[in-house]
Design a protein around this motif. Structure first.
Motif, PDB file in Angstrom:
ATOM      1  N   ILE A   7      -0.308  11.231  -0.153  1.00 22.24           N
ATOM      2  CA  ILE A   7      -0.157  10.448  -0.883  1.00 22.24           C
ATOM      3  C   ILE A   7      -1.206   9.144  -0.345  1.00 22.24           C
ATOM      4  O   ILE A   7      -0.233   8.675   0.633  1.00 22.24           O
ATOM      5  CB  ILE A   7       0.543   9.628  -2.157  1.00 22.24           C
ATOM      6  CG1 ILE A   7       1.559  11.453  -3.086  1.00 22.24           C
ATOM      7  CG2 ILE A   7       0.191   9.369  -2.871  1.00 22.24           C
ATOM      8  CD1 ILE A   7       2.445  10.802  -3.641  1.00 22.24           C
ATOM      9  N   LEU A   8      -2.103   9.043  -0.740  1.00 23.38           N
ATOM     10  CA  LEU A   8      -2.583   7.600   0.317  1.00 23.38           C
ATOM     11  C   LEU A   8      -3.335   6.338  -1.335  1.00 23.38           C
ATOM     12  O   LEU A   8      -4.215   5.912  -1.569  1.00 23.38           O
ATOM     13  CB  LEU A   8      -3.904   7.640   0.625  1.00 23.38           C
ATOM     14  CG  LEU A   8      -3.866   8.169   2.080  1.00 23.38           C
ATOM     15  CD1 LEU A   8      -3.305   9.427   2.456  1.00 23.38           C
ATOM     16  CD2 LEU A   8      -5.191   8.300   3.256  1.00 23.38           C
ATOM     17  N   PRO A   9      -2.171   5.314  -1.334  1.00 17.91           N
ATOM     18  CA  PRO A   9      -2.686   3.955  -2.007  1.00 17.91           C
ATOM     19  C   PRO A   9      -3.597   3.394  -1.120  1.00 17.91           C
ATOM     20  O   PRO A   9      -3.472   3.076  -0.446  1.00 17.91           O
ATOM     21  CB  PRO A   9      -1.164   3.121  -1.929  1.00 17.91           C
ATOM     22  CG  PRO A   9      -0.485   4.558  -1.727  1.00 17.91           C
ATOM     23  CD  PRO A   9      -1.015   4.668  -0.561  1.00 17.91           C
ATOM     24  N   ALA A  10      -4.754   2.832  -2.575  1.00 17.52           N
ATOM     25  CA  ALA A  10      -6.087   2.261  -1.815  1.00 17.52           C
ATOM     26  C   ALA A  10      -6.130   1.162  -2.755  1.00 17.52           C
ATOM     27  O   ALA A  10      -6.412   1.318  -4.056  1.00 17.52           O
ATOM     28  CB  ALA A  10      -6.719   3.205  -1.599  1.00 17.52           C
ATOM     29  N   TYR A  11      -6.443   0.050  -1.760  1.00 20.37           N
ATOM     30  CA  TYR A  11      -6.810  -1.055  -3.124  1.00 20.37           C
ATOM     31  C   TYR A  11      -8.475  -1.826  -1.730  1.00 20.37           C
ATOM     32  O   TYR A  11      -7.714  -2.147  -0.897  1.00 20.37           O
ATOM     33  CB  TYR A  11      -6.436  -2.025  -3.285  1.00 20.37           C
ATOM     34  CG  TYR A  11      -6.619  -3.091  -3.594  1.00 20.37           C
ATOM     35  CD1 TYR A  11      -7.432  -3.758  -5.288  1.00 20.37           C
ATOM     36  CD2 TYR A  11      -6.237  -4.520  -3.311  1.00 20.37           C
ATOM     37  CE1 TYR A  11      -7.826  -4.513  -5.226  1.00 20.37           C
ATOM     38  CE2 TYR A  11      -6.462  -5.373  -4.162  1.00 20.37           C
ATOM     39  CZ  TYR A  11      -7.924  -5.388  -5.315  1.00 20.37           C
ATOM     40  OH  TYR A  11      -8.216  -6.917  -5.901  1.00 20.37           O
ATOM     41  N   ASN A  12      -9.965  -1.246  -2.147  1.00 18.69           N
ATOM     42  CA  ASN A  12     -11.068  -1.896  -1.308  1.00 18.69           C
ATOM     43  C   ASN A  12     -10.672  -1.699   0.351  1.00 18.69           C
ATOM     44  O   ASN A  12     -10.543  -2.748   1.135  1.00 18.69           O
ATOM     45  CB  ASN A  12     -10.679  -3.562  -1.629  1.00 18.69           C
ATOM     46  CG  ASN A  12     -10.573  -3.880  -3.237  1.00 18.69           C
ATOM     47  OD1 ASN A  12     -11.608  -2.991  -4.260  1.00 18.69           O
ATOM     48  ND2 ASN A  12     -10.726  -5.276  -3.405  1.00 18.69           N
ATOM     49  N   GLU A  13     -10.464  -0.946   0.370  1.00 15.16           N
ATOM     50  CA  GLU A  13     -10.320  -0.071   1.964  1.00 15.16           C
ATOM     51  C   GLU A  13     -11.340   1.116   1.767  1.00 15.16           C
ATOM     52  O   GLU A  13     -11.560   1.993   1.921  1.00 15.16           O
ATOM     53  CB  GLU A  13      -9.091   0.878   1.474  1.00 15.16           C
ATOM     54  CG  GLU A  13      -8.196   0.177   1.486  1.00 15.16           C
ATOM     55  CD  GLU A  13      -7.427  -0.846   2.521  1.00 15.16           C
ATOM     56  OE1 GLU A  13      -8.312  -1.015   3.593  1.00 15.16           O
ATOM     57  OE2 GLU A  13      -6.272  -1.212   2.602  1.00 15.16           O
ATOM     58  N   GLU A  14     -12.929   0.540   1.352  1.00 12.86           N
ATOM     59  CA  GLU A  14     -14.117   1.462   1.959  1.00 12.86           C
ATOM     60  C   GLU A  14     -14.320   2.155   3.270  1.00 12.86           C
ATOM     61  O   GLU A  14     -14.768   3.024   3.497  1.00 12.86           O
ATOM     62  CB  GLU A  14     -15.638   1.044   0.873  1.00 12.86           C
ATOM     63  CG  GLU A  14     -15.320  -0.805   1.735  1.00 12.86           C
ATOM     64  CD  GLU A  14     -17.089  -1.125   1.313  1.00 12.86           C
ATOM     65  OE1 GLU A  14     -17.257  -1.740   1.603  1.00 12.86           O
ATOM     66  OE2 GLU A  14     -17.555  -0.427  -0.130  1.00 12.86           O
TER      67      GLU A  14
END
Length: 237
Positions: A7-14
């Motif tokens: 599980i990889l939580p991501a926020y603005n990690e383009e």
């Protein structure tokens, strides 16, 4: 056959999410990215890289993203959590999974400081982390050298024990407290970390103060509950 999920939580990690998904897929059966309201191309890139993606319509916080991810676990035996910014090395996933497979632990935490080694952690960050380690210990009774590490592995039978009350970064400490309350075995393994990547979008000082405040409130709540139970027991005698 043991089935594994990351599980990889991501926020603005383009910038990092594509390589994180591709490298993580080498070591687990399935990769789930929980996008926490990103306004960049994180979702599109994660899908192209081959991840399943669940989207939050707005930014709710890391704890909320982990709750969404854990609620989506279906038939997997081991769950790995990692940050999406590239600080963690997916090649170290087998190191975290091994103690679970061998029955040595129910939860494994990747620690940057297990052997007391010098790392590239900025000095002010490490001071704050030490404080959070100690307060987490006071709340849980479990001595952890890196209580704020998001690189972890969980046996699936531990999932019902987690409250997910914390929606923000204090979720790391809350989960350790939940581990303690449910009597699970916990182990740390040595990991590396990169600080030459974009890193957290949170200000480290305000982030640390927020986590500390949450832990202190939790500690105060436990003491009040304990006093209430003692008072009630005296009245019942």
């Amino acid at each position: 056959m043991i089935k594994t999920l990351a599980i990889l939580p991501a926020y603005n990690e383009e910038i990092s999410i594509g390589s994180m998904v591709l490298n993580t897929k080498r070591f687990v059966d399935h990769v789930l990215v929980v996008d926490d309201g990103s306004i960049d191309n994180t979702v599109e890139i994660a899908k192209i890289a081959g991840a399943e993606v669940i989207e939050h319509l707005s930014n709710k916080g890391k704890g909320a993203a982990l709750k969404t991810g854990f609620n989506a676990v279906n038939g997997h035996d081991i769950i790995v959590t990692m940050d999406s910014d590239g600080q963690h090395n997916p090649a170290e996933i087998p190191k975290l999974i091994e103690p679970l497979i061998n029955g040595e632990a129910d939860i494994v935490i990747g620690s940057r400081y297990l052997n007391g080694q010098i790392t590239d952690t900025p000095f002010y960050r490490r001071i704050g982390q030490n404080v959070l380690d100690q307060v987490t210990y006071l709340n849980s009774g479990i001595k952890i050298t890196d209580s704020q590490s998001g690189f972890r592995a969980f046996a699936s039978h531990t999932i019902p024990s987690f409250r997910f009350n914390s929606t923000d970064y204090s979720i790391e400490s809350e989960m350790i407290i939940d581990v303690s309350n449910n009597g699970f075995k916990i182990k740390e393994v040595d990991i590396g970390v990169r600080y030459d990547v974009n890193g957290s979008t949170k200000n480290p000082i305000s982030h640390g103060l927020l986590v500390l405040m949450r832990l202190m409130l939790n500690m105060g709540s436990k003491k009040l509950n304990g006093r209430f139970r003692k008072s009630r027991n005296r009245k019942q005698k």
